[in-house]
Design a protein around this motif. Structure first.
Motif, PDB file in Angstrom:
ATOM      1  N   HIS A   1       0.768  -1.307   0.081  1.00  0.00           N
ATOM      2  CA  HIS A   1      -0.077   0.000   0.049  1.00  0.00           C
ATOM      3  C   HIS A   1       0.658   1.248  -0.120  1.00  0.00           C
ATOM      4  N   TYR A   2       2.058   1.133  -0.864  1.00  0.00           N
ATOM      5  CA  TYR A   2       2.931   2.387  -1.036  1.00  0.00           C
ATOM      6  C   TYR A   2       3.547   2.813   0.348  1.00  0.00           C
ATOM      7  N   ARG A   3       3.842   2.023   1.317  1.00  0.00           N
ATOM      8  CA  ARG A   3       4.393   2.410   2.783  1.00  0.00           C
ATOM      9  C   ARG A   3       5.829   2.029   2.434  1.00  0.00           C
ATOM     10  N   ILE A   4       6.585   2.726   2.735  1.00  0.00           N
ATOM     11  CA  ILE A   4       8.085   2.712   2.524  1.00  0.00           C
ATOM     12  C   ILE A   4       8.413   1.592   3.724  1.00  0.00           C
ATOM     13  N   GLY A   5       9.573   0.699   3.145  1.00  0.00           N
ATOM     14  CA  GLY A   5       9.724  -0.288   3.962  1.00  0.00           C
ATOM     15  C   GLY A   5      11.578  -0.333   3.700  1.00  0.00           C
ATOM     16  N   THR A   6      12.083   0.545   3.799  1.00  0.00           N
ATOM     17  CA  THR A   6      13.586   0.642   3.722  1.00  0.00           C
ATOM     18  C   THR A   6      14.008   1.195   5.026  1.00  0.00           C
ATOM     19  N   GLY A   7      15.407   1.120   5.294  1.00  0.00           N
ATOM     20  CA  GLY A   7      16.124   1.757   6.538  1.00  0.00           C
ATOM     21  C   GLY A   7      17.167   2.671   6.042  1.00  0.00           C
ATOM     22  N   PHE A   8      18.048   2.883   6.881  1.00  0.00           N
ATOM     23  CA  PHE A   8      19.175   3.851   6.563  1.00  0.00           C
ATOM     24  C   PHE A   8      19.853   3.749   5.337  1.00  0.00           C
ATOM     25  N   LEU A   9      20.290   2.232   5.134  1.00  0.00           N
ATOM     26  CA  LEU A   9      21.101   2.102   3.777  1.00  0.00           C
ATOM     27  C   LEU A   9      20.464   2.271   2.666  1.00  0.00           C
ATOM     28  N   SER A  10      19.059   1.804   2.584  1.00  0.00           N
ATOM     29  CA  SER A  10      18.531   1.923   1.002  1.00  0.00           C
ATOM     30  C   SER A  10      17.597   2.948   0.710  1.00  0.00           C
ATOM     31  N   THR A  11      16.996   3.596   1.851  1.00  0.00           N
ATOM     32  CA  THR A  11      16.046   4.414   1.824  1.00  0.00           C
ATOM     33  C   THR A  11      16.678   5.695   0.620  1.00  0.00           C
ATOM     34  N   PRO A  12      17.855   6.319   0.659  1.00  0.00           N
ATOM     35  CA  PRO A  12      18.262   7.027  -0.348  1.00  0.00           C
ATOM     36  C   PRO A  12      18.156   6.766  -1.624  1.00  0.00           C
ATOM     37  N   HIS A  13      18.066   5.322  -1.999  1.00  0.00           N
ATOM     38  CA  HIS A  13      18.169   4.912  -3.433  1.00  0.00           C
ATOM     39  C   HIS A  13      16.704   4.467  -4.038  1.00  0.00           C
ATOM     40  N   ILE A  14      15.775   4.026  -3.191  1.00  0.00           N
ATOM     41  CA  ILE A  14      14.622   3.282  -3.556  1.00  0.00           C
ATOM     42  C   ILE A  14      13.866   4.156  -4.749  1.00  0.00           C
ATOM     43  N   CYS A  15      13.586   5.318  -4.303  1.00  0.00           N
ATOM     44  CA  CYS A  15      12.807   6.355  -5.357  1.00  0.00           C
ATOM     45  C   CYS A  15      13.395   6.440  -6.554  1.00  0.00           C
ATOM     46  N   SER A  16      14.704   6.783  -6.605  1.00  0.00           N
ATOM     47  CA  SER A  16      15.498   6.729  -7.849  1.00  0.00           C
ATOM     48  C   SER A  16      15.424   5.575  -8.642  1.00  0.00           C
ATOM     49  N   ILE A  17      15.506   4.599  -8.101  1.00  0.00           N
ATOM     50  CA  ILE A  17      15.545   3.314  -8.767  1.00  0.00           C
ATOM     51  C   ILE A  17      14.127   2.785  -9.322  1.00  0.00           C
ATOM     52  N   LEU A  18      13.110   3.185  -8.739  1.00  0.00           N
ATOM     53  CA  LEU A  18      11.874   3.132  -9.452  1.00  0.00           C
ATOM     54  C   LEU A  18      11.726   4.041 -10.422  1.00  0.00           C
ATOM     55  N   SER A  19      11.936   5.267 -10.115  1.00  0.00           N
ATOM     56  CA  SER A  19      11.795   6.191 -11.319  1.00  0.00           C
ATOM     57  C   SER A  19      12.479   5.980 -12.502  1.00  0.00           C
TER      58      SER A  19
END
Length: 270
Positions: free
Chosen positions: A98-116
């Motif tokens: 349901h579009y809730r973020i599930g990442t932590g310190f290491l991967s949060t900086p990357h998830i949106c860029s990878i999807l885009s």
């Protein structure tokens, strides 16, 4: 914390061993230390092979943790054909959550860029716009004026936990600059500039400025009735990539561009 020391996460450790080896190779080459560059490059390639054998045995990821899908793509550990399948699975996992973020310190900086970057821009926007916990707008709706360490920093009973002024989840600002507004270096130090805005979600306009080493860069766009209008200010030669894929090369100064974008082009893949 104690568990992490006693039983280290081998996937995380291996992926960052590879990433740091690759960076060491790049730095050595810049410094003119070619033997060191080759040594670290060979180490990087060997670690990549080991990572794929151990964690991508059939070319994809099998996990319910979003970070497991982010790391091999963000750190260059997967082949191009594998990346497509991994990000497709990540997109599906985010939607199922349901579009809730599930990442932590290491991967949060990357998830949106990878999807885009892989055609799922609206999924990235939905992650940003989600108002439920865990999510950025949950914090905003709780009155946050800083970024929390913990996604549930103030729970539904208004009880605070952990630091309420921390870095990692705020890393989404990098995606807002580099993908939503589209400001990125085309060459180191912004000697040449790339402006490639990616519209999506509920946003209909963005106005962004960045004081780069080369000078002030501004990207302002609005989207209405299928028409995308972009206004930029740039201090250097700039490549502009519009949402319809058209590319323009321009010099320093102020410039305006526009294109038509069909509604369907702004929807994420499934």
């Amino acid at each position: 914390m104690g568990k992490a020391f006693l039983a280290p996460d081998s996937e995380t450790a291996t992926s960052y061993f590879a990433w740091s080896s690759k960076k060491a190779s790049e730095i050595a080459r810049i410094l003119g230390k070619e033997p060191d560059a080759q040594e670290y490059e060979a180490l990087y390639q060997n670690i990549c092979s080991a990572y794929q054998k151990e964690f991508l045995p059939d070319g994809t990821v099998h996990s319910m943790r979003q970070c497991r899908y982010v790391r091999p793509v963000a750190l260059g550990l997967a082949e191009e054909t594998q990346e497509k399948q991994i990000v497709k699975a990540l997109n599906r996992l985010v939607i199922q959550n349901h579009y809730r973020i599930g990442t932590g310190f290491l991967s949060t900086p990357h998830i949106c860029s990878i999807l885009s970057d892989h055609g799922y821009a609206n999924t990235a926007y939905h992650l940003l716009e989600n108002e439920e916990a865990p999510g950025w707008l949950y914090e905003v709706n709780k009155g946050a004026t800083t970024t929390w360490e913990n996604w549930y920093g103030i729970d539904t009973n208004n009880k605070p936990a952990n630091s309420l002024n921390h870095y990692s989840p705020g890393a989404v600002i990098g995606w807002l600059y580099s993908r939503a507004a589209g400001i990125r270096p085309l060459e180191p130090g912004f000697e040449k500039v790339l402006i490639a805005p990616v519209p999506g979600g509920r946003l209909t306009w963005i106005k962004c400025s960045y004081k780069s080493a080369a000078g002030l860069i501004e990207s302002e766009w609005n989207y209405e009735n299928g028409r995308f209008e972009l206004h930029i200010t740039t201090p250097r030669h700039t490549r502009v990539v519009l949402p319809d894929g058209t590319v323009h090369e321009t010099e320093a100064g102020e410039h305006r561009f526009s294109c038509s974008v069909k509604t369907g082009e702004r929807k994420e893949k499934q």
